[in-house]
Write a protein that holds these residues in place. Structure first.
Motif, PDB file in Angstrom:
ATOM      1  N   ALA A   1      33.436  33.967  27.185  1.00 40.87           N
ATOM      2  CA  ALA A   1      34.530  34.947  27.116  1.00 40.87           C
ATOM      3  C   ALA A   1      34.031  36.342  27.465  1.00 40.87           C
ATOM      4  O   ALA A   1      34.716  37.102  28.159  1.00 40.87           O
ATOM      5  CB  ALA A   1      35.159  34.924  25.729  1.00 40.87           C
ATOM      6  N   VAL A   2      32.843  36.693  27.011  1.00 41.44           N
ATOM      7  CA  VAL A   2      32.275  38.007  27.325  1.00 41.44           C
ATOM      8  C   VAL A   2      31.973  38.107  28.822  1.00 41.44           C
ATOM      9  O   VAL A   2      32.303  39.113  29.462  1.00 41.44           O
ATOM     10  CB  VAL A   2      31.010  38.277  26.479  1.00 41.44           C
ATOM     11  N   PHE A   3      31.382  37.066  29.398  1.00 46.38           N
ATOM     12  CA  PHE A   3      31.092  37.090  30.829  1.00 46.38           C
ATOM     13  C   PHE A   3      32.378  37.141  31.658  1.00 46.38           C
ATOM     14  O   PHE A   3      32.439  37.841  32.670  1.00 46.38           O
ATOM     15  CB  PHE A   3      30.244  35.891  31.242  1.00 46.38           C
ATOM     16  N   THR A   4      33.402  36.435  31.238  1.00 46.07           N
ATOM     17  CA  THR A   4      34.690  36.483  31.944  1.00 46.07           C
ATOM     18  C   THR A   4      35.284  37.884  31.871  1.00 46.07           C
ATOM     19  O   THR A   4      35.780  38.413  32.872  1.00 46.07           O
ATOM     20  CB  THR A   4      35.662  35.450  31.356  1.00 46.07           C
ATOM     21  N   ALA A   5      35.225  38.503  30.695  1.00 45.51           N
ATOM     22  CA  ALA A   5      35.746  39.864  30.541  1.00 45.51           C
ATOM     23  C   ALA A   5      34.953  40.859  31.390  1.00 45.51           C
ATOM     24  O   ALA A   5      35.504  41.855  31.856  1.00 45.51           O
ATOM     25  CB  ALA A   5      35.716  40.272  29.074  1.00 45.51           C
TER      26      ALA A   5
ATOM     27  N   THR B   1      27.263  44.544  25.825  1.00 49.85           N
ATOM     28  CA  THR B   1      26.749  45.128  27.055  1.00 49.85           C
ATOM     29  C   THR B   1      26.283  44.007  27.972  1.00 49.85           C
ATOM     30  O   THR B   1      25.451  43.183  27.585  1.00 49.85           O
ATOM     31  CB  THR B   1      25.572  46.080  26.770  1.00 49.85           C
ATOM     32  N   VAL B   2      26.844  43.983  29.176  1.00 52.11           N
ATOM     33  CA  VAL B   2      26.475  42.985  30.181  1.00 52.11           C
ATOM     34  C   VAL B   2      25.743  43.722  31.297  1.00 52.11           C
ATOM     35  O   VAL B   2      26.249  44.712  31.827  1.00 52.11           O
ATOM     36  CB  VAL B   2      27.715  42.255  30.740  1.00 52.11           C
TER      37      VAL B   2
ATOM     38  N   LYS C   1      19.480  35.973  36.522  1.00 59.77           N
ATOM     39  CA  LYS C   1      20.901  35.884  36.179  1.00 59.77           C
ATOM     40  C   LYS C   1      21.367  37.134  35.437  1.00 59.77           C
ATOM     41  O   LYS C   1      20.565  37.866  34.859  1.00 59.77           O
ATOM     42  CB  LYS C   1      21.137  34.665  35.289  1.00 59.77           C
ATOM     43  N   ALA C   2      22.696  37.363  35.459  1.00 57.18           N
ATOM     44  CA  ALA C   2      23.291  38.422  34.652  1.00 57.18           C
ATOM     45  C   ALA C   2      23.040  38.086  33.176  1.00 57.18           C
ATOM     46  O   ALA C   2      22.820  36.924  32.819  1.00 57.18           O
ATOM     47  CB  ALA C   2      24.785  38.533  34.925  1.00 57.18           C
ATOM     48  N   GLU C   3      23.093  39.109  32.325  1.00 56.04           N
ATOM     49  CA  GLU C   3      22.716  38.898  30.930  1.00 56.04           C
ATOM     50  C   GLU C   3      23.549  39.752  29.978  1.00 56.04           C
ATOM     51  O   GLU C   3      23.854  40.900  30.271  1.00 56.04           O
ATOM     52  CB  GLU C   3      21.234  39.263  30.777  1.00 56.04           C
TER      53      GLU C   3
ATOM     54  N   THR D   1      27.112  34.594  37.204  1.00 60.01           N
ATOM     55  CA  THR D   1      26.352  35.710  37.764  1.00 60.01           C
ATOM     56  C   THR D   1      26.933  36.141  39.103  1.00 60.01           C
ATOM     57  O   THR D   1      27.119  37.335  39.356  1.00 60.01           O
ATOM     58  CB  THR D   1      24.868  35.332  37.922  1.00 60.01           C
ATOM     59  N   ILE D   2      27.250  35.179  39.948  1.00 56.22           N
ATOM     60  CA  ILE D   2      27.839  35.503  41.253  1.00 56.22           C
ATOM     61  C   ILE D   2      29.169  36.227  41.071  1.00 56.22           C
ATOM     62  O   ILE D   2      29.427  37.242  41.730  1.00 56.22           O
ATOM     63  CB  ILE D   2      28.008  34.221  42.098  1.00 56.22           C
TER      64      ILE D   2
END
Length: 91
Positions: free
Chosen positions: A10-14, A39-40, A53-55, A77-78
């Motif tokens: 959910a955080v990565f989607t947001a 924080t992403v 990868k994103a984190e 990540t993409i």
């Protein structure tokens, strides 16, 4: 710190719809989810010969801040990198 996979997703989607800012550590987005600020961070560019990868790096709440260290999937990540690039693109 560990978080549930559904919560991380959910955080990565947001983050794909978030406002991105540039810091001395690279581009980051602050995402509000579940009453907390997450924080992403985008993967660093050129620092490592291996792809990164994103984190989700930090979680902030009324009780303080905690390092999270949860990595996105390659697909996430993409999507996050594309969204950040689109958000900062000058037309």
């Amino acid at each position: 710190m560990t978080i549930a996979a559904a919560h991380a997703n959910a955080v990565f989607t947001a983050a794909t719809a978030a406002r991105w800012t540039t810091t001395n550590l690279g581009r980051v987005a602050h995402v509000r989810h579940g009453g907390e600020t997450w924080t992403v961070a985008l993967p660093p560019m050129g620092a490592d010969p291996q792809p990164v990868k994103a984190e989700i790096t930090w979680r902030e709440s009324w009780s303080g801040a905690d390092y999270v260290g949860v990595h996105a999937t390659w697909l996430q990540t993409i999507e996050i990198v594309e969204a950040a690039a689109a958000a900062t693109r000058v037309l």
